[in-house]
Design a protein around this motif. Structure first.
Motif, PDB file in Angstrom:
ATOM      1  N   PHE A  26       0.849  -1.184   0.000  1.00  0.00           N
ATOM      2  CA  PHE A  26       0.000   0.000   0.000  1.00  0.00           C
ATOM      3  C   PHE A  26       0.888   1.239   0.000  1.00  0.00           C
ATOM      4  N   ASN A  27       0.594   2.181  -0.904  1.00  0.00           N
ATOM      5  CA  ASN A  27       1.396   3.390  -0.937  1.00  0.00           C
ATOM      6  C   ASN A  27       0.649   4.472  -1.701  1.00  0.00           C
ATOM      7  N   ARG A  36       3.548   8.849  -5.200  1.00  0.00           N
ATOM      8  CA  ARG A  36       4.937   9.277  -5.095  1.00  0.00           C
ATOM      9  C   ARG A  36       5.822   8.141  -4.582  1.00  0.00           C
ATOM     10  N   GLY A  37       5.286   7.317  -3.698  1.00  0.00           N
ATOM     11  CA  GLY A  37       6.040   6.176  -3.201  1.00  0.00           C
ATOM     12  C   GLY A  37       6.344   5.176  -4.295  1.00  0.00           C
ATOM     13  N   TYR A  38       5.407   5.002  -5.242  1.00  0.00           N
ATOM     14  CA  TYR A  38       5.649   4.074  -6.348  1.00  0.00           C
ATOM     15  C   TYR A  38       6.697   4.626  -7.315  1.00  0.00           C
ATOM     16  N   TYR A  55      -2.883   1.704  -4.469  1.00  0.00           N
ATOM     17  CA  TYR A  55      -2.494   3.114  -4.363  1.00  0.00           C
ATOM     18  C   TYR A  55      -3.735   3.960  -4.086  1.00  0.00           C
ATOM     19  N   ALA A  56      -3.496   5.094  -3.449  1.00  0.00           N
ATOM     20  CA  ALA A  56      -4.579   6.000  -3.101  1.00  0.00           C
ATOM     21  C   ALA A  56      -4.025   7.407  -3.032  1.00  0.00           C
ATOM     22  N   VAL A  81      -4.396  -2.909 -15.648  1.00  0.00           N
ATOM     23  CA  VAL A  81      -3.690  -1.659 -15.912  1.00  0.00           C
ATOM     24  C   VAL A  81      -4.379  -0.570 -15.093  1.00  0.00           C
ATOM     25  N   PRO A  82      -3.656   0.152 -14.243  1.00  0.00           N
ATOM     26  CA  PRO A  82      -4.307   1.215 -13.472  1.00  0.00           C
ATOM     27  C   PRO A  82      -4.740   2.349 -14.386  1.00  0.00           C
TER      28      PRO A  82
END
Length: 625
Positions: free
Chosen positions: A313-314, A317-319, A345-346, A393-394
């Motif tokens: 979970f992130n 920006r973390g990804y 992601y959120a 695919v997001p």
């Protein structure tokens, strides 16, 4: 949309994103899941007691010690410590009238104190550490403490919080508890003293009085469009929401989840969603002391190289940083993707090149892609409310459909549709603020989220919804044309790529759209060929950086059809957003209105007699791109 990289998609057990959609007698869309929400316990600490009995020696939560080794709390030890501290809280007469405030961030003592408070029926409020450690005037911290009126304040590292504690001028009946001493306080209690308390039958008696409507915690929102406000979180909210999460992410029941997570516990994503997910399903949470920043992500990467997580979970920006760390490190890729079931992601849209890069590395490492999951929630919804289910695919802005037990209503607000929700995971209101509570709910009892949604397919709303921005952020140009800030901001950030940390859209009643840009200084330094410590002015004045922004903005605006999305000028900001001025929230989100208020002179300059597009104003200096 087809995946950018071939490779079969992992298929963890998940609920399909189904929806039943109808129109009410006033033409509004009503959406609910066809799946029935299962039963859930009355309190969250029922789960702690259950796993202490069924898996007593399993690690519940772990944190790095200074020597680098993990200090672990098993379920048995966590429950024993919870009961001891609960007794200490009861001995002190703490209650809803004398609650607890936690100043420090994620940690083992924080975990035990929070569980003990919930077990004994004492509300607690975890506060963003930045209000104590980064703020210079501590006004927000003082306002939060004034609203809570605590009987006990906790800081794990007392010395770091000396200045903040001194600024509060606490009454004599407020006890300060510290994990390590605060040198500036004459009166304080060690957390070890609370742990040394012997639990009695009073703990069970108190817990028997805790029910679904008992206030578990108060979470102060980060104030992305206003001042922080205390959101009541009841026991029902927390446990119902965890059952909703497990209903959708059904694989959580198949194997105890393992998380390695940095997300702050004062925020609903980290403190409710992820801590609760671990506890509800008997999993293990490794506290990651890293942050999604160039300086802080090295710690996160080191932890992820050691801990093989089952779900990650992130925030986007973390990804970005994760992709950089994974590239060129085959061992890290094998470790990270080996048992991973989902990438969640959120908080914002994920850039296509980032998701493509991670998908490619997953296929290279394991021959499989890992499904992406996103959704929409709020502090007021505990937070899980809408979810996409598994995405190959997001898709930027996609938020899915209502979770089981959530009723979603789409209410017309001008030309937009506002998301309004009702369900067992929705807050009853705001801490000691009945006026704010009344204003948050409509006549049907739905909480008005303030988020605009659109249909993925207007002809078939059951296919799900897309996020269209915060309604309160939108404004009109002098021509009367609406500017939809959320979608425009997301599109600009995608166009600017790694160069921009964030953008602020200006400005109401002007003739056209212009933007203030908070640059990503690390990326800008790389583009300029300057070392990490190069002065900000040297970085932003450089021809390469200005040309990079000008080229990206020119290409973006050339592709726009209307005045509401075409950007004519940008100003790169050397001064970072101020937490004291409310420009940035504790989780790093930008408060658009606060930035525009505080930097009105820069906005005026942005709209003054300046050169046309393809020029970048850098702290009121014009450089030809």
């Amino acid at each position: 949309m087809s995946p950018a990289f071939e490779g079969r998609l992992r298929t963890p057990r998940m609920l399909p994103p189904d929806a039943i959609v109808s129109r009410d007698d006033r033409g509004r869309l009503r959406v609910r899941s066809p799946h029935v929400l299962g039963p859930y316990p009355a309190t969250l600490t029922h789960c702690l007691a259950k796993w202490a009995d069924r898996a007593p020696d399993r690690t519940f939560v772990a944190a790095r010690r200074p020597d680098g080794f993990w200090e672990r709390l098993t379920y048995r030890v966590a429950f024993e410590r919870t009961r001891s501290v609960a007794q200490a809280l009861l001995d002190r007469g703490l209650s809803a009238d004398r609650p607890i405030v936690i100043l420090s961030g994620n940690g083992l003592e924080h975990a035990v104190l929070g569980l003990a408070a919930m077990h004994a029926g004492v509300p607690y409020a975890p506060i963003a550490p930045s209000y104590s450690l980064i703020s210079q005037d501590h006004r927000t911290l003082a306002a939060v403490c004034a609203a809570m009126r605590p009987g006990l304040i906790f800081a794990a590292e007392g010395e770091r919080f000396d200045r903040a504690l001194a600024s509060l001028a606490l009454p004599d009946d407020v006890e300060v508890v510290t994990g390590s001493p605060a040198t500036g306080l004459s009166r304080q209690t060690s957390f070890a003293a609370l742990l040394a308390t012997t639990a009695t039958a009073a703990v069970e008696d108190a817990h028997a009085r805790v029910g679904p409507d008992t206030v578990a915690k108060v979470l102060f929102t980060s104030g992305s469009t206003g001042a922080p406000k205390g959101v009541i979180n009841t026991q029902r909210m927390l446990t119902a929401n965890q059952e909703q999460i497990r209903s959708v992410l059904a694989f959580l029941a198949d194997e105890p989840p393992v998380l390695c997570d940095w997300l702050p516990w004062n925020h609903t994503f980290g403190g409710n969603h992820n801590v609760g997910l671990t506890l509800y399903n008997g999993g293990t949470l490794y506290i990651d002391a890293g942050t999604p920043t160039p300086a802080g992500f090295a710690t996160t990467a080191a932890n992820l190289r050691e801990i093989a997580t089952t779900a990650y979970f992130n925030v986007p920006r973390g990804y970005d940083l994760l992709l950089q760390a994974l590239r060129g490190d085959a061992d890290f890729c094998h470790r990270f993707f080996g048992r991973l079931q989902i990438l969640f992601y959120a908080a914002a849209g994920l850039r296509q090149e980032v998701s493509d890069g991670i998908d490619q590395l997953a296929v290279e490492a394991c021959g499989e892609r890992v499904p992406w999951v996103s959704g929409l929630g709020a502090t007021e919804t505990a937070p899980f409310a809408l979810c996409t289910g598994a995405m190959a695919v997001p898709v930027s802005g996609r938020v899915g459909v209502a979770a089981p037990g959530v009723e979603l209503k789409l209410e017309p607000v001008g030309a937009l549709l506002e998301a309004r929700v009702r369900g067992p995971n929705v807050t009853p209101g705001y801490w000691r603020d009945p006026a704010l509570t009344r204003a948050a709910f409509d006549d049907d009892g739905f909480y008005a989220m303030g988020d605009a949604l659109g249909c993925v397919d207007p002809a078939d709303p059951a296919r799900g919804f897309t996020f269209q921005g915060r309604i309160a952020e939108d404004f009109k140009l002098s021509t009367g044309t609406w500017v939809r800030v959320g979608p425009l901001r997301a599109a600009l950030l995608s166009a600017l790529g790694e160069l921009a940390q964030d953008v602020v859209i200006a400005a109401p009643e002007r003739d056209d759209v212009r933007v203030l840009v908070f640059p990503n200084l690390a990326a800008c330094r790389r583009l300029a060929g300057l070392p990490a410590g190069a002065p900000v002015g040297d970085v932003l004045d450089g021809e390469a950086v200005c040309a990079g922004f000008a080229t990206a903005l020119s290409a973006f605006s050339a592709a726009q059809a209307g005045s509401s999305t075409r950007v004519l000028r940008a100003l790169l900001l050397a001064e970072p957003p101020s937490i004291d001025a409310g420009e940035i929230t504790d989780k790093g989100s930008i408060n658009q209105k606060a930035v525009l208020r505080r930097r009105v002179a820069l906005v005026d300059a942005l709209y003054g007699a300046r050169p046309p597009m393809r020029f970048i104003d850098v702290e009121e200096r014009t450089i030809d791109a």
